[in-house]
Motif scaffolding. Structure first.
Motif, PDB file in Angstrom:
ATOM      1  N   THR A 126      96.165  13.593  53.568  1.00 41.17           N
ATOM      2  CA  THR A 126      95.953  14.421  54.752  1.00 41.17           C
ATOM      3  C   THR A 126      96.930  14.086  55.869  1.00 41.17           C
ATOM      4  O   THR A 126      97.531  14.978  56.480  1.00 41.17           O
ATOM      5  N   MET A 246      94.861   8.644  60.985  1.00 40.40           N
ATOM      6  CA  MET A 246      93.866   9.284  60.129  1.00 40.40           C
ATOM      7  C   MET A 246      93.395   8.324  59.048  1.00 40.40           C
ATOM      8  O   MET A 246      94.081   7.373  58.677  1.00 40.40           O
ATOM      9  N   ARG A 247      92.225   8.605  58.524  1.00 38.05           N
ATOM     10  CA  ARG A 247      91.659   7.787  57.468  1.00 38.05           C
ATOM     11  C   ARG A 247      92.175   8.226  56.095  1.00 38.05           C
ATOM     12  O   ARG A 247      92.921   9.199  55.990  1.00 38.05           O
ATOM     13  N   VAL A 249      91.216  10.181  53.815  1.00 33.27           N
ATOM     14  CA  VAL A 249      90.171  11.199  53.876  1.00 33.27           C
ATOM     15  C   VAL A 249      89.596  11.549  52.504  1.00 33.27           C
ATOM     16  O   VAL A 249      88.371  11.579  52.318  1.00 33.27           O
ATOM     17  N   GLU A 269      90.817  16.013  58.187  1.00 31.08           N
ATOM     18  CA  GLU A 269      90.299  14.965  59.059  1.00 31.08           C
ATOM     19  C   GLU A 269      89.477  15.582  60.183  1.00 31.08           C
ATOM     20  O   GLU A 269      89.690  16.730  60.586  1.00 31.08           O
ATOM     21  N   SER A 288      94.463  18.878  61.807  1.00 30.70           N
ATOM     22  CA  SER A 288      94.683  18.296  60.491  1.00 30.70           C
ATOM     23  C   SER A 288      95.062  19.355  59.464  1.00 30.70           C
ATOM     24  O   SER A 288      94.431  20.414  59.375  1.00 30.70           O
TER      25      SER A 288
END
Length: 340
Positions: A126, A246-247, A249, A269, A288
């Motif tokens: 992502t 960001m993680r 995701v 995200e 995102s």
């Protein structure tokens, strides 16, 4: 078309099976696993898909392609065997322990007249997809520099042995992400955090500086035993900068029990974690993009069925191995390494 999985550990279960299932053009013919526990997990995740004992038994079921997800030290033998049996092959990363072996497997694919590609799925992360859109929009002007950091708090999952280490593992993804955005690398400087595990010197962390032929300078880094879990992606350019934290995701969603075939708005995200664009007009969040690892398998099907270009070309995969080879040499010898 029919595809088979070789290996059903964490990678096979979480990074391959769900994304193949999300592409209706593929039928999963079978999975190689001898473990009773893995076979039970397969029955729960893909009811009716048979488990078999080895690669030859899988190919005998009738497959167009196989995905090799077993540990790195088994990669070469299984890839060469599958190509010799006349099927297309997806190799997990790390593609090879060194560039020489990578070229050997590429030559075998050419001789067999079959496709060989590498699962560099993190091109569809992502954060990377969003950053790619920022670059494509020209929002930061001409790109100058980038930092790509992925720290994991997973000391128990550090793989050891001559074919292992974090640089070859996660490093392969981070390097591929940067060459995907900025093109080939001309020279490399690197540092490795070396630890001794089970009698082996293994890199548990790294910092690699990549001097791209395009003029962009990028840095990739990661750690696994320092009890730090963070992601950071920063781009600098002639007109501004872009920052993202960001993680992971899609992996987070899979571990929550979600599935890319059924989840709404997969791979995006949450707004509170969107990246931020910094320009003369001020700072603003960037919505995102949608990350989707299933795109790798959609494009693989198009390549096999229609002759479309592979999503990850062999020359790109070999270059990634050349870069990690150069990074290891740079760190061990304390010098800059130029690539041909």
């Amino acid at each position: 078309m029919r595809i088979g999985l070789v290996g059903f550990g964490f990678g096979g279960q979480k990074f391959h099976l769900p994304y193949i299932q999300a592409v209706p053009d593929w039928e999963i013919a079978g999975v190689v696993t001898r473990s009773p526990q893995r076979r039970a997990e397969l029955a729960a995740a893909a009811a009716g898909v048979p488990a078999v004992d080895d690669l030859d038994a899988l190919i005998d079921l009738g497959v167009d392609a196989v995905v090799i997800t077993t540990p790195p030290q088994t990669r070469r033998e299984l890839v060469l065997r599958a190509l010799a049996r006349g099927v297309h092959v997806v190799a997990d990363k790390p593609f090879a322990p060194d560039a020489q072996v990578a070229r050997e497997m590429a030559a075998a694919a050419e001789q067999a007249g079959r496709l060989l590609t590498v699962f560099h799925n993190r091109r569809w992360d992502t954060d990377l997809r969003t950053a790619a859109e920022v670059l494509a929009d020209g929002a930061i002007g001409t790109p100058w520099r980038a930092v790509n950091r992925f720290d994991l708090d997973e000391p128990g999952t550090l793989e050891v042995g001559p074919a292992h280490g974090l640089l070859r593992d996660l490093g392969s993804h981070l390097v591929d992400q940067m060459t995907h955005l900025f093109g080939p690398v001309a020279r490399v400087d690197a540092h490795l955090d070396l630890v001794e595990v089970e009698g082996h010197q293994v890199d548990a962390g790294f910092v690699v500086a990549l001097h791209h032929a395009s003029g962009v300078h990028s840095t990739v880094s990661a750690s696994k035993i320092n009890h730090l879990a963070e992601r950071e992606l920063v781009l600098w350019g002639s007109q501004g900068a872009y920052t993202s934290r960001m993680r992971d995701v899609q992996t987070d969603a899979i571990l929550r029990g979600e599935h890319p075939a059924t989840a709404a708005d997969w791979g995006r995200e949450q707004p509170e974690r969107w990246g931020v664009l910094h320009t003369a007009d001020g700072a603003r969040p960037v919505p995102s993009a949608a990350g989707d690892y299933a795109e790798f398998y959609r494009r693989l099907h198009a390549s096999v069925a229609e002759g479309a270009p592979l999503a990850v070309l062999l020359d790109e995969a070999i270059h990634t191995v050349e870069i990690t080879d150069a990074a290891r040499l740079s760190a061990l010898e304390g010098r800059t390494v130029e690539l041909r």
